[in-house]
Design a protein around this motif. Structure first.
Motif, PDB file in Angstrom:
ATOM      1  N   LEU A  47      -5.009   6.967   5.979  1.00  0.00           N
ATOM      2  CA  LEU A  47      -5.703   6.002   6.838  1.00  0.00           C
ATOM      3  C   LEU A  47      -5.495   6.343   8.305  1.00  0.00           C
ATOM      4  O   LEU A  47      -6.456   6.438   9.083  1.00  0.00           O
ATOM      5  N   SER A  53      -8.857  -5.944  -4.764  1.00  0.00           N
ATOM      6  CA  SER A  53      -7.737  -6.138  -3.848  1.00  0.00           C
ATOM      7  C   SER A  53      -7.685  -7.614  -3.487  1.00  0.00           C
ATOM      8  O   SER A  53      -8.655  -8.354  -3.696  1.00  0.00           O
ATOM      9  N   LEU A  55       0.864  -1.174   0.000  1.00  0.00           N
ATOM     10  CA  LEU A  55       0.000   0.000   0.000  1.00  0.00           C
ATOM     11  C   LEU A  55       0.900   1.223   0.000  1.00  0.00           C
ATOM     12  O   LEU A  55       2.007   1.168   0.526  1.00  0.00           O
ATOM     13  N   ILE A  94      -9.286   8.631   5.030  1.00  0.00           N
ATOM     14  CA  ILE A  94      -9.880   7.584   4.192  1.00  0.00           C
ATOM     15  C   ILE A  94     -10.129   6.370   5.053  1.00  0.00           C
ATOM     16  O   ILE A  94      -9.519   6.206   6.126  1.00  0.00           O
ATOM     17  N   TYR A  95     -11.001   5.532   4.562  1.00  0.00           N
ATOM     18  CA  TYR A  95     -11.365   4.320   5.289  1.00  0.00           C
ATOM     19  C   TYR A  95     -11.449   3.183   4.300  1.00  0.00           C
ATOM     20  O   TYR A  95     -12.293   3.197   3.414  1.00  0.00           O
ATOM     21  N   PRO A  96     -10.582   2.204   4.423  1.00  0.00           N
ATOM     22  CA  PRO A  96     -10.503   1.142   3.424  1.00  0.00           C
ATOM     23  C   PRO A  96     -11.523   0.034   3.646  1.00  0.00           C
ATOM     24  O   PRO A  96     -12.155  -0.057   4.683  1.00  0.00           O
ATOM     25  N   SER A  97     -11.628  -0.816   2.648  1.00  0.00           N
ATOM     26  CA  SER A  97     -12.411  -2.032   2.789  1.00  0.00           C
ATOM     27  C   SER A  97     -11.588  -3.038   3.597  1.00  0.00           C
ATOM     28  O   SER A  97     -10.470  -2.748   4.036  1.00  0.00           O
ATOM     29  N   PRO A 136      -7.440  -4.114   2.431  1.00  0.00           N
ATOM     30  CA  PRO A 136      -6.280  -3.354   2.908  1.00  0.00           C
ATOM     31  C   PRO A 136      -6.112  -3.434   4.429  1.00  0.00           C
ATOM     32  O   PRO A 136      -4.990  -3.484   4.923  1.00  0.00           O
ATOM     33  N   LEU A 137      -7.227  -3.465   5.161  1.00  0.00           N
ATOM     34  CA  LEU A 137      -7.124  -3.584   6.625  1.00  0.00           C
ATOM     35  C   LEU A 137      -6.463  -4.905   7.019  1.00  0.00           C
ATOM     36  O   LEU A 137      -5.657  -4.947   7.944  1.00  0.00           O
ATOM     37  N   THR A 155     -16.667   3.113   7.253  1.00  0.00           N
ATOM     38  CA  THR A 155     -15.584   3.215   6.295  1.00  0.00           C
ATOM     39  C   THR A 155     -16.117   3.777   4.996  1.00  0.00           C
ATOM     40  O   THR A 155     -17.305   3.869   4.783  1.00  0.00           O
ATOM     41  N   PHE A 213      -1.447   6.529   1.121  1.00  0.00           N
ATOM     42  CA  PHE A 213      -2.670   5.832   1.553  1.00  0.00           C
ATOM     43  C   PHE A 213      -2.623   5.576   3.058  1.00  0.00           C
ATOM     44  O   PHE A 213      -3.592   5.837   3.772  1.00  0.00           O
ATOM     45  N   ARG A 256     -15.898   6.807   1.817  1.00  0.00           N
ATOM     46  CA  ARG A 256     -15.587   8.207   1.569  1.00  0.00           C
ATOM     47  C   ARG A 256     -16.451   9.090   2.443  1.00  0.00           C
ATOM     48  O   ARG A 256     -17.576   8.796   2.739  1.00  0.00           O
TER      49      ARG A 256
END
Length: 189
Positions: free
Chosen positions: A39, A130, A31, A44-47, A50-51, A90, A35, A92
């Motif tokens: 975070l 991802s 990543l 931003i808040y990922p799915s 990525p977490l 999470t 980003f 936008r």
């Protein structure tokens, strides 16, 4: 109204505890530093994908970012009420694309991450796939869910399920203009 809290603070705390700088975390997770900075700052808040990469790189389970203050068996939950107050928002800003409700909260030794997830349509979200270690199981409760899995695209409706290996690049989002509600279980070995 659910209380929003940002996991970025927890991620930063675990990263600093382990004396890992953003550049090394970026290399380990594939990543970008930008980003990861966004975070950690709650921009931003990922799915989940990525977490999970960040969790694996920091040597913790995904649930560590969500709860894990104590262990309790069995875990009995309810969607709404007190559980909703601890939802992880999470997506936008200002309206989150995803709202995760952890259904395993309180069981710190769990091997699976069960979630009730609300997904809101967001045409500005890039349908970028991802991948990460593990498996995922999803059951659609309401609405239509778009699942891109490798080169395949599937639209699932209420009552439909999908079970797949998470190492294959995938994307999960609302298929149309209406919100989607799903139950999902992620397993990360």
């Amino acid at each position: 109204m659910p209380t929003e809290y940002h996991i970025g603070t927890r991620i930063r705390s675990f990263r600093e505890e382990r004396d890992i700088d953003l550049e090394n975390l970026a290399q380990t997770t594939n990543l970008s530093v930008e980003f990861l900075e966004k975070l950690e700052n709650g921009e931003i808040y990922p799915s989940i994908g990525p977490l999970q990469k960040v969790a694996r790189a920091l040597g913790v389970r995904l649930g560590t970012f969500l709860d894990d203050q104590y262990t309790r068996d069995p875990i009995i939950g309810h969607i709404g009420g007190a559980e909703a107050d601890q939802a992880l928002h999470t997506g936008r800003m200002p309206r989150p694309s995803y709202v995760y409700h952890s259904l395993g909260k309180g069981k710190s030794d769990r091997n699976m991450e069960p979630f009730y997830i609300e997904i809101f349509p967001d045409p500005s979200v890039e349908r970028k796939t991802s991948s990460h270690q593990g498996e995922e199981f999803i059951m659609v409760l309401k609405g239509e869910l778009l699942v891109i899995y490798g080169r395949e695209s599937h639209v699932l409706k209420a009552g439909d399920t999908i079970y797949y290996n998470s190492i294959v690049p995938h994307f999960v989002g609302a298929a149309g203009d209406e919100p989607v509600e799903i139950m999902a279980v992620a397993y990360n070995p």
